[in-house]
Each structure stands twice: as structure tokens, then as C-alpha cells.
Design an enzyme around this catalytic site. Structure first.
Site, PDB file in Angstrom:
ATOM      1  N   ASP A 107       0.806  -1.215   0.000  1.00  0.00           N
ATOM      2  CA  ASP A 107       0.000   0.000   0.000  1.00  0.00           C
ATOM      3  C   ASP A 107       0.847   1.278   0.000  1.00  0.00           C
ATOM      4  O   ASP A 107       1.882   1.352   0.673  1.00  0.00           O
ATOM      5  CB  ASP A 107      -0.862  -0.020   1.272  1.00  0.00           C
ATOM      6  CG  ASP A 107      -1.918   1.059   1.303  1.00  0.00           C
ATOM      7  OD1 ASP A 107      -2.813   1.022   0.450  1.00  0.00           O
ATOM      8  OD2 ASP A 107      -1.846   1.947   2.184  1.00  0.00           O
ATOM      9  N   GLU A 113      13.974 -14.486  -0.163  1.00  0.00           N
ATOM     10  CA  GLU A 113      14.397 -15.566   0.747  1.00  0.00           C
ATOM     11  C   GLU A 113      13.503 -16.794   0.559  1.00  0.00           C
ATOM     12  O   GLU A 113      13.900 -17.912   0.867  1.00  0.00           O
ATOM     13  CB  GLU A 113      14.259 -15.130   2.223  1.00  0.00           C
ATOM     14  CG  GLU A 113      15.212 -14.041   2.671  1.00  0.00           C
ATOM     15  CD  GLU A 113      14.802 -13.444   4.037  1.00  0.00           C
ATOM     16  OE1 GLU A 113      13.967 -14.032   4.763  1.00  0.00           O
ATOM     17  OE2 GLU A 113      15.327 -12.356   4.365  1.00  0.00           O
TER      18      GLU A 113
END
Ligand code: GLC
Length: 543
Positions: A204, A262
Site C-alpha cells: 500500500d 528468501e
């Protein structure tokens, strides 16, 4: 696109669910996660989308309907609980669909324990997690910044005698991303949800993440902000250079992306970012110099472009040109912050827009209900919910009309909630005809057009990930482009005018109409070319 097979977030279609408005399962007039689970078969089998983006469902006082997060790692009881969320992820994955969730890093709720601590005293360890500043000598706020919801971005805190910064509502204090502790805590939020199996984030208000260190005043701006939906005179009277699109926004975004990476070895994840940046050079920087930021910086160009062939083509071509090598485009024609596409441009035009969205090169995001051509609801003043509309005291700013409950059938509550329950917002005025049940039964409906487009897209390497080539030799009022991947080749013809036009393109000679926006014709194109009716769109398979 890099080497090898494209990722799911390149070939797939994202569908935005505004949880409050999709399906109520527990009779409180507000949609919830269980409701989304109940509608997965619709999304997967009936419609055929690939990924669901859920707007916020976190614990929240709902000052901005969930974009004011009071706990980043839980579910608001209104929407369900973590177990229901896990069930939703498993149920979506079992169907081969991905789950993307909203991540709101710029600000949280003033009820978030971090802010409660921060405002408790000037020496609290969390003081510097937010942006506090002294008043000017005359007592006025530290800068002249006006927020997108109107009014100063600063609120005076009596207890500690300083102002705190909030780009949006007073109830949405901005987190201080220059503080490494904030970065660490917020990156852990990403890990929390990645561990639960989410496939990506819609992030956002990224344009606002960093603010000028020196807290300088924005200079004045003359005239209207042409590419922007107006945010009112006060907001539009400034050049938002000190709290918007700062160069140092990119570092924290790279850090977010690194966290997603990751998990990439387990399965590919996507970072989509909300950016109201219409200077395409500035916008494209959010892919990252080494493509190490957002895979999909939201491209809102189609929301504001005048609906004519020249403007739309110019926009798409400019976007294609602006995207860095290896970057992947994306398009949006509606979301929870904008008026509905049908209400913006018209019903016939919305069909062409859907064909455009689902045949351009790039990832489409489809706003719930747009597959039906849902209209803006009419919300009487006393039922206005959106804080933007309420704060501005003006219904033109209210985003409620585009957030009306999804219309599933022709009952009074549209199948959104049980009979006799009042939905949190009124349904769109034409919901008795514009609903899933009615449109499923009508072979020419917008729903069936959207389904057919999604099906065609899924079956075609050209449409999913092929090259894009605009066609020059077409009559005025028509935008045409070719999509190709090896032998799989399509020509898309879109009319932006009322009158019929005939097209003679050399490769139409041996071509076949695969789909019309009117859903009433197929078959070979003859030597005489093809007639495009007013506001008709055609997908033509080339021989
Ligand atoms: C984003 C959201 C919008 C929200 C605002 C503040 O623009 O899309 O709905 O009001 O951020 O969080």
C-alpha cells in the site's frame, strides 16, 4: 521476461477481493474470509482467475476500513481468524490459485500498540518509530503538507507537546522507515505471512514511504494535476515533492523484495506496489535498477486516460517503452479507490476495456464485480461510510459506490448476505439483472465475455506472454495490436467510436474471429476484411 518459463504472476490474472464486500457468511452484513472460501469455486471454475488479492483483513478500528492496521499479524474477528485464513490459503492452493495479501507499511492505526507507546512520552523507546516534530514558532504544523484525504498531514499531541505525521487520516500515523527497528519489525511481518504460505503482497501507498529529512514545505502548484484524479483544491495546490516519490523510497523496497526472495526457492512470490506515479520514467524506477524492487509496480494509467483509441494506444506504447529490459507490464481498470469502469466510461466501452485488459502484454488485475459490469452504487448521504468522502464533506470523493456488495443473485441482498440482513453498503441499483446468476444464464453477458477472454488467454501462449506489436494501418477510432508467440498469433481490434468501420489488414485474409465483445459471432474473415461495429472489440486468430 527473463529466460525460461514465465512465472505465475506474469501469465496469471489477479482478482481483487475487497473482503468487506464479497460474501458475508455470518449474518453481520459485512463480508468475511469464510465467505471468500465459499466462493472459491466461482473464482476458480466459473470465472477462471489465477490469484486472489485480498484487501486488508487485519485487526483494525476500521477508520479507513482496514487500511488502519492495529495488528499486522492477526485477523480481525469481523473477518474471521488465523485458522480461517490458513484454510483459505490451503483451499486456494488446492485449486492451483495463489493468495496475495495487502501489506500496509506506510502507516498503521493510532490504536496499534506501537503508536500507543510512541505517544505515551517523548522518551518512550518507540517514540522514534513514528514521525514527531515540534510546532513552528507560531504553533502551526511543521510543514505545509496537505494529505490526499484533505487537510494538514500533522496532528498535535497534547500530552507530549509535538505534532505527529499522518499522510492519510489522523488515525493513521506514519511509521518512520528511517528507523532500522521499524524496518526490522515490518520485514518480520512479511516473513510471518510468507511462512503461512502467501504468494505475494500488494503493498500500500509506496509512493509515500519516505519523507524529506529536513521537513521542507511543498512548493505551490498552479492548475490541475492532469493525470491524477482530483484530491480537492488544497491537495492539488501543492507540488508533492517532499513526501511523495522520494529517491530514498527505493532502499526499503529493495529490503522488502529481498525478504520475498528468501522464499523464492520454495515457490515464486510477487511484490506488487501501489504507486500513483504517472511520470513513466519515475514510475519505472520501481522495478529497481537491478530488477530488485517490485515485479509489478501497479500501473494505473488506464484509470485516468481519456477513453479514445489514440490516447489508449499512446499510453500502452509509452508503458512498453518505459519498462526496463526484463521488466513485466501490468494493467488495472478498476479498484476499491476508483469509480467503477462502467460508470466511468459506459457499458459497451467497459466490454472493450475488459478485452483490452485481458489481451495486452502484462499481468491484469481485475476488480471484483467488474466481470459483471457492476455499476457504482448510489449511496445516500446518511449511509456514507468512506472517511475520505466524510472528511471532505463531499460525496464526489466517497469511494463507497465502487465498494458495494458483490451481486450473486437477484434477491434483495443479492446473495451477499442472508435475507433480512442489511449489507454495510447498498447494492448497485441494477443488481437484480447485473448479478452472477442472471449473467451465467445469458450467453451474451459481460460475465460470459470475461470468462471467454480468460479461457482464450489461458489457452494461448501469445496472449499469456507473447510479444506486443501495435498496428499502424487502421482507421481512426480503432486501436489494434498483434500478440504473438511462435505460431500462435492474434490480432486484437478495438473500436472506441459509435460508428462501424471496415478493416482491411493483410493478415486478416486468412484469419478467424475467435471472440467478439458482443459474443455473437465467430468464424472466418473473408476477402472483404472485417467490419467492426461501434465499440466492438474482436480477438482474431491469425493463420
Ligand atoms: C491506499 C489504499 C486506500 C487507502 C490508502 C490509505 O491508497 O488503496 O484504500 O485509503 O492507501 O491507507
Amino acid at each position: 521476461m527473463g529466460h525460461g518459463e514465465p512465472h505465475w504472476w506474469q501469465t496469471g490474472v489477479v482478482y481483487q477481493v475487497y473482503p468487506r464486500s464479497f460474501q458475508d457468511s455470518n449474518g453481520d452484513g459485512v463480508g468475511d474470509l469464510r465467505g471468500v472460501i465459499q466462493r472459491l469455486d466461482y473464482l476458480h471454475e466459473t470465472l477462471g482467475i489465477d490469484a486472489i488479492w485480498l484487501s486488508p483483513f487485519y485487526p483494525s478500528p476500521m477508520a479507513d476500513f482496514g487500511y488502519d492496521v492495529a495488528d499486522y499479524t492477526d485477523v480481525d474477528p469481523l473477518f474471521g481468524d488465523l485458522a480461517t485464513f490458513d484454510e483459505l490459503v490451503s483451499a486456494a492452493h488446492a485449486r492451483g490459485m495463489q493468495i496475495i495479501i495487502d501489506y500496509v507499511p506506510n502507516h498503521c492505526s493510532d490504536q496499534h500498540p506501537w503508536f500507543v507507546e510512541s505517544r505515551s512520552s517523548r522518551t518512550n523507546p518507540k517514540r522514534d518509530w513514528f514521525i514527531w516534530a515540534d510546532a513552528r514558532p507560531d504553533g502551526s504544523p511543521p510543514t505545509n503538507w496537505i494529505g490526499p484525504f484533505g487537510g494538514s498531514t500533522w496532528t498535535w499531541d497534547e500530552t507530549t507537546g509535538q505534532y505527529y505525521l499522518h499522510i492519510f487520516l489522523t488515525e493513521q500515523p506514519d511509521l518512520n522507515w528511517r528507523n532500522p527497528e521499524v524496518q526490522d519489525a515490518m520485514l518480520d511481518v512479511l516473513r510471518f505471512w510468507l511462512e503461512r504460505g502467501v504468494d505475494g503482497f500488494r503493498i500500500d501507498a509506496l509512493h509515500n514511504l519516505m519523507k524529506d529529512l529536513e521537513l521542507r514545505d511543498n512548493p505551490p502548484h498552479e492548475g490541475t494535476l492532469a493525470t491524477h484524479r482530483t484530491h480537492g483544491e488544497a491537495f492539488d495546490s501543492q507540488q508533492h515533492i517532499y513526501e511523495f516519490d522520494l529517491d530514498d523510497n527505493h532502499e526499503p523496497i529493495r529490503a522488502m523484495r529481498a525478504v520475498l526472495d528468501e522464499y523464492e526457492a520454495i515457490s515464486p512470490r510477487v511484490a506488487i506496489g501501489e504507486l500513483h506515479i504517472f511520470d513513466l520514467q519515475r514510475w519505472a524506477r520501481y522495478y529497481g535498477d537491478a530488477l530488485d524492487e517490485l515485479q509489478l509496480p501497479f500501473n494505473f494509467g488506464l484509470l485516468n486516460t481519456p477513453w479514445n483509441a489514440t490516447a489508449v494506444r499512446a499510453l500502452v506504447d509509452a508503458i512498453e517503452a518505459a519498462i526496463p529490459l526484463g521488466g513485466w507490464p501490468n494493467y488495472v481498470i478498476g479498484n476499491h479507490d476508483e469509480p467503477r469502469i462502467v460508470s466511468r466510461i459506459g457499458a459497451a466501452q467497459a466490454r472493450t476495456a475488459m478485452m483490452l485488459l485481458l489481451t495486452l502484454r502484462g499481468t491484469p488485475t481485475l476488480y471484483y464485480g467488474d466481470e459483471l459490469g457492476m455499476r457504482d452504487a448510489i449511496v445516500p448521504a446518511e449511509r456514507m461510510q468512506d472517511p475520505w468522502g466524510i472528511r471532505m464533506g463531499d460525496a464526489q470523493f466517497s469511494r463507497d459506490p465502487a465498494r458495494a456488495p458483490m451481486a450473486w443473485d437477484d434477491s434483495t441482498t443479492g446473495g451477499f448476505c442472508a435475507d433480512g440482513v442489511e449489507p454495510w453498503l447498498p447494492l448497485a441499483p441494477d443488481h437484480a439483472t447485473t448479478n452472477v446468476a442472471a449473467q451465467s444464464a445469458d450467453p451474451h453477458s459481460m460475465l460470459n465475455l470475461t470468462r471467454a477472454l480468460l479461457q482464450l488467454r489461458r489457452s494461448s501462449p501469445a496472449l499469456k506472454s507473447g510479444a506486443y506489436h501495435p498496428a499502424d494501418d487502421v482507421p481512426e477510432g480503432v486501436y489494434a495490436y498483434r500478440r504473438s508467440a511462435g505460431d500462435d498469433r492474434y490480432l486484437i481490434l478495438l473500436s472506441f467510436i459509435d460508428q462501424p468501420v471496415t478493416l482491411h489488414l493483410p493478415d486478416l485474409h486468412d484469419a478467424e474471429i475467435a471472440l467478439s465483445t458482443s459474443m455473437d459471432r465467430e468464424g472466418r474473415v473473408g476477402a472483404g476484411g472485417v467490419e467492426l461495429r461501434g465499440h466492438e472489440g474482436l480477438v482474431v486468430r491469425l493463420g
